[in-house]
Scaffold this motif. Structure first.
Motif, mmCIF file in Angstrom:
data_model
loop_
_atom_site.group_PDB
_atom_site.id
_atom_site.type_symbol
_atom_site.label_atom_id
_atom_site.label_comp_id
_atom_site.label_asym_id
_atom_site.label_seq_id
_atom_site.Cartn_x
_atom_site.Cartn_y
_atom_site.Cartn_z
ATOM 1 N N LEU A 174 0.838 -1.198 0.000
ATOM 2 C CA LEU A 174 0.000 0.000 0.000
ATOM 3 C C LEU A 174 0.874 1.250 0.000
ATOM 4 O O LEU A 174 2.000 1.228 0.488
ATOM 5 C CB LEU A 174 -0.914 0.015 1.235
ATOM 6 C CG LEU A 174 -1.869 -1.162 1.367
ATOM 7 C CD1 LEU A 174 -2.564 -1.123 2.727
ATOM 8 C CD2 LEU A 174 -2.898 -1.159 0.243
ATOM 9 N N THR A 175 0.333 2.321 -0.542
ATOM 10 C CA THR A 175 1.054 3.588 -0.601
ATOM 11 C C THR A 175 0.479 4.545 0.439
ATOM 12 O O THR A 175 -0.738 4.720 0.525
ATOM 13 C CB THR A 175 0.925 4.221 -1.998
ATOM 14 O OG1 THR A 175 1.456 3.303 -2.959
ATOM 15 C CG2 THR A 175 1.681 5.534 -2.082
ATOM 16 N N PHE A 176 1.365 5.150 1.215
ATOM 17 C CA PHE A 176 0.992 6.128 2.233
ATOM 18 C C PHE A 176 1.692 7.450 1.937
ATOM 19 O O PHE A 176 2.824 7.457 1.438
ATOM 20 C CB PHE A 176 1.397 5.643 3.628
ATOM 21 C CG PHE A 176 0.650 4.425 4.070
ATOM 22 C CD1 PHE A 176 -0.487 4.538 4.854
ATOM 23 C CD2 PHE A 176 1.069 3.161 3.685
ATOM 24 C CE1 PHE A 176 -1.189 3.410 5.248
ATOM 25 C CE2 PHE A 176 0.377 2.034 4.076
ATOM 26 C CZ PHE A 176 -0.762 2.149 4.859
ATOM 27 N N ILE A 177 1.039 8.537 2.248
ATOM 28 C CA ILE A 177 1.656 9.861 2.146
ATOM 29 C C ILE A 177 2.329 10.145 3.483
ATOM 30 O O ILE A 177 1.705 10.027 4.537
ATOM 31 C CB ILE A 177 0.621 10.961 1.865
ATOM 32 C CG1 ILE A 177 -0.097 10.713 0.548
ATOM 33 C CG2 ILE A 177 1.300 12.335 1.860
ATOM 34 C CD1 ILE A 177 -1.260 11.668 0.294
ATOM 35 N N ARG A 178 3.597 10.524 3.423
ATOM 36 C CA ARG A 178 4.321 10.913 4.636
ATOM 37 C C ARG A 178 4.658 12.396 4.543
ATOM 38 O O ARG A 178 5.596 12.788 3.848
ATOM 39 C CB ARG A 178 5.590 10.109 4.812
ATOM 40 C CG ARG A 178 6.335 10.522 6.099
ATOM 41 C CD ARG A 178 7.524 9.645 6.378
ATOM 42 N NE ARG A 178 8.250 10.092 7.554
ATOM 43 C CZ ARG A 178 7.906 9.826 8.805
ATOM 44 N NH1 ARG A 178 6.832 9.114 9.048
ATOM 45 N NH2 ARG A 178 8.629 10.271 9.817
#
Length: 102
Positions: free
Chosen positions: A75-79
Motif C-alpha cells: 500500500l502507498t501512504f503519504i508521509r
C-alpha cells in the motif's frame, strides 16, 4: 495527485516537525487529499524522492507542504515531511509567477 493512497504515515518525528509552524494535521491531510499539483523537491531528494506543493487550507490560507510516499505491505501512504503557512511575500511572488506562466 493522481496516486491512490491508503492513508498517512505519521509518527512523533513528522508530527512535531509539521506542527512546529501551527499547521494542524487535519489541514495537511485535507490539503494533500485534494487534487494538488506537486513538484519534485530536488534539493531534498537525496535519500528518497520528495515533493513540494503549495495549497490553500479550507479557510483559504496558503500553505507550503513537503512530503514523500512510503510503501508498506503493498500500500502507498503519504508521509508529510514539513508544513508551514506561507508568508505574504511568498504568496505574492507565487501568485505573480503563476500569472506570468499563463
Amino acid at each position: 495527485m493522481n496516486r491512490s493512497v491508503a492513508g498517512f504515515d505519521w509518527d512523533s518525528g513528522n508530527i512535531a516537525k509539521c506542527q512546529r509552524h501551527g499547521v494542524t494535521l487535519n489541514e495537511i491531510e485535507e490539503a494533500l487529499l485534494r487534487r494538488t499539483v506537486a513538484a519534485p523537491d530536488m534539493k531534498h531528494s537525496a535519500d528518497e524522492q520528495r515533493f513540494i506543493t503549495i495549497v490553500r487550507n479550507s479557510e483559504g490560507r496558503p500553505m507550503f507542504i513537503a512530503f514523500t510516499f512510503r510503501e508498506r505491505d503493498g500500500l502507498t501512504f503519504i508521509r508529510p515531511v514539513s508544513a508551514r503557512y506561507m508568508h505574504k511575500e511568498e504568496v505574492l511572488r507565487y501568485e505573480k509567477s503563476a500569472r506570468d506562466a499563463h
